[in-house]
Design a protein around this motif. Sequence first.
Motif, PDB file in Angstrom:
ATOM      1  N   VAL A 143      44.177  35.770  34.926  1.00 15.42           N
ATOM      2  CA  VAL A 143      43.008  36.638  35.235  1.00 15.42           C
ATOM      3  C   VAL A 143      43.653  38.215  34.951  1.00 15.42           C
ATOM      4  O   VAL A 143      42.739  38.833  34.128  1.00 15.42           O
ATOM      5  CB  VAL A 143      42.410  36.571  36.548  1.00 15.42           C
ATOM      6  CG1 VAL A 143      41.073  37.400  36.646  1.00 15.42           C
ATOM      7  CG2 VAL A 143      41.638  35.320  36.684  1.00 15.42           C
ATOM      8  N   LEU A 144      44.549  38.256  35.432  1.00 16.15           N
ATOM      9  CA  LEU A 144      45.299  39.795  35.393  1.00 16.15           C
ATOM     10  C   LEU A 144      45.469  40.070  33.955  1.00 16.15           C
ATOM     11  O   LEU A 144      45.292  41.124  33.513  1.00 16.15           O
ATOM     12  CB  LEU A 144      46.509  40.089  35.949  1.00 16.15           C
ATOM     13  CG  LEU A 144      46.350  39.759  37.601  1.00 16.15           C
ATOM     14  CD1 LEU A 144      47.754  39.656  38.362  1.00 16.15           C
ATOM     15  CD2 LEU A 144      45.865  41.072  37.937  1.00 16.15           C
ATOM     16  N   GLU A 145      46.014  39.064  33.122  1.00 19.64           N
ATOM     17  CA  GLU A 145      46.277  39.295  31.706  1.00 19.64           C
ATOM     18  C   GLU A 145      44.829  39.516  30.773  1.00 19.64           C
ATOM     19  O   GLU A 145      44.774  40.168  30.035  1.00 19.64           O
ATOM     20  CB  GLU A 145      47.159  37.916  31.097  1.00 19.64           C
ATOM     21  CG  GLU A 145      48.536  38.082  31.817  1.00 19.64           C
ATOM     22  CD  GLU A 145      49.282  36.795  31.157  1.00 19.64           C
ATOM     23  OE1 GLU A 145      48.749  35.836  30.569  1.00 19.64           O
ATOM     24  OE2 GLU A 145      50.538  36.781  31.371  1.00 19.64           O
ATOM     25  N   ASP A 146      43.965  38.550  31.164  1.00 21.57           N
ATOM     26  CA  ASP A 146      42.494  38.837  30.752  1.00 21.57           C
ATOM     27  C   ASP A 146      42.100  40.282  31.003  1.00 21.57           C
ATOM     28  O   ASP A 146      41.153  40.999  29.941  1.00 21.57           O
ATOM     29  CB  ASP A 146      41.658  37.768  31.237  1.00 21.57           C
ATOM     30  CG  ASP A 146      40.266  37.966  30.391  1.00 21.57           C
ATOM     31  OD1 ASP A 146      40.224  37.717  29.617  1.00 21.57           O
ATOM     32  OD2 ASP A 146      39.246  38.141  31.205  1.00 21.57           O
ATOM     33  N   ILE A 147      42.095  40.680  32.100  1.00 23.10           N
ATOM     34  CA  ILE A 147      41.891  42.176  32.398  1.00 23.10           C
ATOM     35  C   ILE A 147      42.411  43.124  31.570  1.00 23.10           C
ATOM     36  O   ILE A 147      42.022  44.049  31.131  1.00 23.10           O
ATOM     37  CB  ILE A 147      41.871  42.462  34.084  1.00 23.10           C
ATOM     38  CG1 ILE A 147      40.947  41.643  34.787  1.00 23.10           C
ATOM     39  CG2 ILE A 147      41.475  43.849  34.414  1.00 23.10           C
ATOM     40  CD1 ILE A 147      41.088  41.537  36.188  1.00 23.10           C
ATOM     41  N   GLY A 148      43.675  42.699  31.377  1.00 23.20           N
ATOM     42  CA  GLY A 148      44.799  43.890  30.812  1.00 23.20           C
ATOM     43  C   GLY A 148      44.365  44.001  29.244  1.00 23.20           C
ATOM     44  O   GLY A 148      44.644  45.107  28.952  1.00 23.20           O
TER      45      GLY A 148
END
Length: 268
Positions: free
Chosen positions: A209-214
Amino acid sequence: MEYITLNNGLEMPIVGTGTNTYGKENNDYNAAVTNEIPELLSALELGYRSIDAAIMYRNEELVGRVLAESTVPREELFITTKVPAEEEYIASKEATRAAIDNSLKNFQTDYLDLLLIHFPIEEKGQLQNTWEVFEEYYEAGKLKAIGVSNFRKNHLEELKEFAKVKPAVNQIQINLKEPNKDLLAVLKEEGITPVAWGPMKVEDHQKEVLEDIGKAYKKSGAQILLKYQIQRGVVVIPKSHNRENQAANLDLFDFHLSAEDMERIENL
């Protein structure tokens, strides 16, 4: 760099570097201390100014020597160290004074920016004696701020019974695996700044999820994670032996997470 103002008015960099494996063989916490500490030199070159140390790390003298020999003026550095909750250091006020004096000697300085009790001291008399020595050095200007580490609510309540100076910070584990939400709420209510050790720990599904937000911010998942913490007033102490990662962990101040993304991370 951005700064956070502690409850005594002192400004602390909101990102610092840990040192617990710096200057040790194979970057192993328990290994022998070497005579070189390239990771710290790299961090200083990149712009880190908050250095998080501890007596228990066994490398205070090495860290102190590198800081003293660097071209960074002392007034630009924010040096934190910690007194262990062990008999050798808290058996008496004299023992605690000796520990602080030795840390000052190790860092080749006449003051420390922040001194913490590393772990809760269970015996109330020893806790009071230790804190009174901290207050003594604080009033003398040898400590710019004093605080605690790994204290829970009950430990903070006990300290309040006799403390004349409120802890400026509580350094605790804060990450997505161990969010410590209840304790963070207590610290906010008390006006004590939370400092996160181990801020990078995540579960695999959280990392995705963090990588997607990034992607929307052109930042890595790790940078999003650190930004989330500092955007809500949590000081972070990431640590890396890799110069590229050290640089990335500082590259957090050219974007702002939306309220929606903050909530999405909060709910992970």
